[in-house]
Design a protein around this motif. Structure first.
Motif, PDB file in Angstrom:
ATOM      1  N   MET A  89      -0.602 -24.925  16.861  1.00  0.00           N
ATOM      2  CA  MET A  89      -1.959 -24.379  16.785  1.00  0.00           C
ATOM      3  C   MET A  89      -2.274 -23.913  15.361  1.00  0.00           C
ATOM      4  N   ASP A  90      -1.293 -23.265  14.721  1.00  0.00           N
ATOM      5  CA  ASP A  90      -1.496 -22.820  13.344  1.00  0.00           C
ATOM      6  C   ASP A  90      -1.733 -23.998  12.410  1.00  0.00           C
ATOM      7  N   LEU A  91      -0.932 -25.047  12.583  1.00  0.00           N
ATOM      8  CA  LEU A  91      -1.077 -26.235  11.744  1.00  0.00           C
ATOM      9  C   LEU A  91      -2.446 -26.885  11.946  1.00  0.00           C
ATOM     10  N   SER A  92      -2.851 -27.045  13.209  1.00  0.00           N
ATOM     11  CA  SER A  92      -4.133 -27.702  13.470  1.00  0.00           C
ATOM     12  C   SER A  92      -5.328 -26.845  13.035  1.00  0.00           C
ATOM     13  N   SER A  93      -5.158 -25.534  12.977  1.00  0.00           N
ATOM     14  CA  SER A  93      -6.269 -24.686  12.525  1.00  0.00           C
ATOM     15  C   SER A  93      -6.544 -24.878  11.036  1.00  0.00           C
ATOM     16  N   SER A  94      -5.573 -25.404  10.295  1.00  0.00           N
ATOM     17  CA  SER A  94      -5.781 -25.650   8.864  1.00  0.00           C
ATOM     18  C   SER A  94      -6.564 -26.931   8.607  1.00  0.00           C
ATOM     19  N   TRP A  95      -6.862 -27.702   9.654  1.00  0.00           N
ATOM     20  CA  TRP A  95      -7.588 -28.957   9.475  1.00  0.00           C
ATOM     21  C   TRP A  95      -8.967 -28.753   8.883  1.00  0.00           C
ATOM     22  N   LYS A  96      -9.598 -27.634   9.195  1.00  0.00           N
ATOM     23  CA  LYS A  96     -10.957 -27.417   8.682  1.00  0.00           C
ATOM     24  C   LYS A  96     -10.982 -27.374   7.157  1.00  0.00           C
ATOM     25  N   GLU A  97      -9.880 -26.965   6.522  1.00  0.00           N
ATOM     26  CA  GLU A  97      -9.810 -26.974   5.066  1.00  0.00           C
ATOM     27  C   GLU A  97      -9.229 -28.275   4.512  1.00  0.00           C
ATOM     28  N   ARG A  98      -8.348 -28.901   5.252  1.00  0.00           N
ATOM     29  CA  ARG A  98      -7.600 -30.046   4.732  1.00  0.00           C
ATOM     30  C   ARG A  98      -8.215 -31.410   5.031  1.00  0.00           C
ATOM     31  N   ILE A  99      -8.951 -31.527   6.112  1.00  0.00           N
ATOM     32  CA  ILE A  99      -9.468 -32.828   6.542  1.00  0.00           C
ATOM     33  C   ILE A  99     -10.991 -32.813   6.477  1.00  0.00           C
ATOM     34  N   PRO A 100     -11.579 -33.827   5.803  1.00  0.00           N
ATOM     35  CA  PRO A 100     -13.046 -33.886   5.773  1.00  0.00           C
ATOM     36  C   PRO A 100     -13.617 -33.941   7.197  1.00  0.00           C
ATOM     37  N   GLY A 101     -14.586 -33.112   7.452  1.00  0.00           N
ATOM     38  CA  GLY A 101     -15.179 -33.064   8.780  1.00  0.00           C
ATOM     39  C   GLY A 101     -14.500 -32.059   9.690  1.00  0.00           C
ATOM     40  N   GLY A 102     -13.427 -31.427   9.201  1.00  0.00           N
ATOM     41  CA  GLY A 102     -12.710 -30.432   9.998  1.00  0.00           C
ATOM     42  C   GLY A 102     -12.183 -31.017  11.293  1.00  0.00           C
ATOM     43  N   ILE A 103     -12.307 -30.291  12.353  1.00  0.00           N
ATOM     44  CA  ILE A 103     -11.795 -30.712  13.658  1.00  0.00           C
ATOM     45  C   ILE A 103     -12.629 -31.831  14.269  1.00  0.00           C
ATOM     46  N   ILE A 104     -13.869 -31.990  13.825  1.00  0.00           N
ATOM     47  CA  ILE A 104     -14.750 -33.027  14.374  1.00  0.00           C
ATOM     48  C   ILE A 104     -14.174 -34.420  14.126  1.00  0.00           C
ATOM     49  N   GLY A 105     -13.653 -34.649  12.923  1.00  0.00           N
ATOM     50  CA  GLY A 105     -13.085 -35.969  12.589  1.00  0.00           C
ATOM     51  C   GLY A 105     -11.919 -36.357  13.488  1.00  0.00           C
ATOM     52  N   PRO A 106     -10.843 -35.542  13.543  1.00  0.00           N
ATOM     53  CA  PRO A 106      -9.718 -35.883  14.417  1.00  0.00           C
ATOM     54  C   PRO A 106     -10.096 -35.892  15.899  1.00  0.00           C
ATOM     55  N   GLY A 107     -10.988 -34.997  16.309  1.00  0.00           N
ATOM     56  CA  GLY A 107     -11.413 -34.967  17.713  1.00  0.00           C
ATOM     57  C   GLY A 107     -12.161 -36.228  18.108  1.00  0.00           C
ATOM     58  N   THR A 108     -13.060 -36.667  17.240  1.00  0.00           N
ATOM     59  CA  THR A 108     -13.802 -37.898  17.499  1.00  0.00           C
ATOM     60  C   THR A 108     -12.876 -39.104  17.508  1.00  0.00           C
ATOM     61  N   PHE A 109     -11.939 -39.119  16.555  1.00  0.00           N
ATOM     62  CA  PHE A 109     -10.966 -40.212  16.490  1.00  0.00           C
ATOM     63  C   PHE A 109     -10.120 -40.263  17.765  1.00  0.00           C
ATOM     64  N   ALA A 110      -9.637 -39.113  18.230  1.00  0.00           N
ATOM     65  CA  ALA A 110      -8.812 -39.066  19.443  1.00  0.00           C
ATOM     66  C   ALA A 110      -9.606 -39.523  20.669  1.00  0.00           C
ATOM     67  N   LEU A 111     -10.851 -39.064  20.797  1.00  0.00           N
ATOM     68  CA  LEU A 111     -11.684 -39.466  21.929  1.00  0.00           C
ATOM     69  C   LEU A 111     -11.951 -40.966  21.897  1.00  0.00           C
ATOM     70  N   ALA A 112     -12.343 -41.482  20.742  1.00  0.00           N
ATOM     71  CA  ALA A 112     -12.625 -42.920  20.623  1.00  0.00           C
ATOM     72  C   ALA A 112     -11.368 -43.743  20.886  1.00  0.00           C
ATOM     73  N   SER A 113     -10.230 -43.298  20.356  1.00  0.00           N
ATOM     74  CA  SER A 113      -8.965 -44.014  20.584  1.00  0.00           C
ATOM     75  C   SER A 113      -8.613 -44.031  22.066  1.00  0.00           C
ATOM     76  N   GLY A 114      -8.775 -42.888  22.718  1.00  0.00           N
ATOM     77  CA  GLY A 114      -8.480 -42.812  24.144  1.00  0.00           C
ATOM     78  C   GLY A 114      -9.360 -43.739  24.957  1.00  0.00           C
ATOM     79  N   ILE A 115     -10.648 -43.764  24.636  1.00  0.00           N
ATOM     80  CA  ILE A 115     -11.570 -44.647  25.367  1.00  0.00           C
ATOM     81  C   ILE A 115     -11.162 -46.099  25.189  1.00  0.00           C
ATOM     82  N   VAL A 116     -10.878 -46.511  23.955  1.00  0.00           N
ATOM     83  CA  VAL A 116     -10.491 -47.903  23.698  1.00  0.00           C
ATOM     84  C   VAL A 116      -9.177 -48.237  24.389  1.00  0.00           C
ATOM     85  N   LEU A 117      -8.174 -47.395  24.216  1.00  0.00           N
ATOM     86  CA  LEU A 117      -6.845 -47.679  24.786  1.00  0.00           C
ATOM     87  C   LEU A 117      -6.859 -47.702  26.313  1.00  0.00           C
TER      88      LEU A 117
END
Length: 159
Positions: A89-117
């Motif tokens: 949880m601590d690691l993933s909370s740092s995504w807002k600073e480290r990843i463009p789009g914050g949690i929205i980017g990885p969340g959207t990617f995970a949802l889209a990947s799940g739907i496709v798979l």
């Protein structure tokens, strides 16, 4: 208290998943006899859904689980809570600073990947695949839908 490095967190998670996989594979009665598929993939899948507290109840634990199996799951569950409710949880909370789009980017990617798979490999509808991905990602795990194939179980464990 010093922060744990991402590499150390990944190593601990890998170690817990490995221990869980070995336990589910070698302790009698941990996985339903009619689970089908590859026993190692089933053991890995059961290990990850236990560690992440999803708990579908589909192929594990079986109704023939021994006391040793119950003790193993108690220990694995506590280790999973300590790992996934703390350092992960601590690691993933740092995504807002480290990843463009914050949690929205990885969340959207995970949802889209799940739907496709899950539509492709499990034959789920788009709505069912989205529902299953969200229910899994939020660790609700109702158990009304679940993967039936080896690839679906691997995708569930890794996504």
């Amino acid at each position: 208290m010093s922060q744990l490095s991402a590499a150390r967190i990944i190593m601990v998670a890998y170690t817990l998943a490995t221990i869980g996989t070995l336990g589910f594979h070698f302790i009698d009665g941990m996985i339903a006899e009619d689970a089908g598929g590859n026993p190692w993939i089933n053991a890995f899948y059961c290990s990850v859904i236990t560690l992440t507290t999803v708990g579908y109840g589909d192929i594990c634990p079986s109704d023939k689980m021994s006391h040793a199996g119950r003790i193993f799951i108690i220990a694995l569950s506590f280790c999973g809570l300590g790992m996934f409710c703390g350092p992960i949880m601590d690691l993933s909370s740092s995504w807002k600073e480290r990843i463009p789009g914050g949690i929205i980017g990885p969340g959207t990617f995970a949802l889209a990947s799940g739907i496709v798979l899950f539509t492709y490999f499990e034959g789920m509808s788009i709505i069912d695949a989205a529902y299953f991905t969200i229910i899994t990602g939020t660790t609700v795990g109702y158990g009304d839908l679940g993967p039936k194939t080896d690839f679906g179980r691997l995708a569930t464990a890794l996504l």
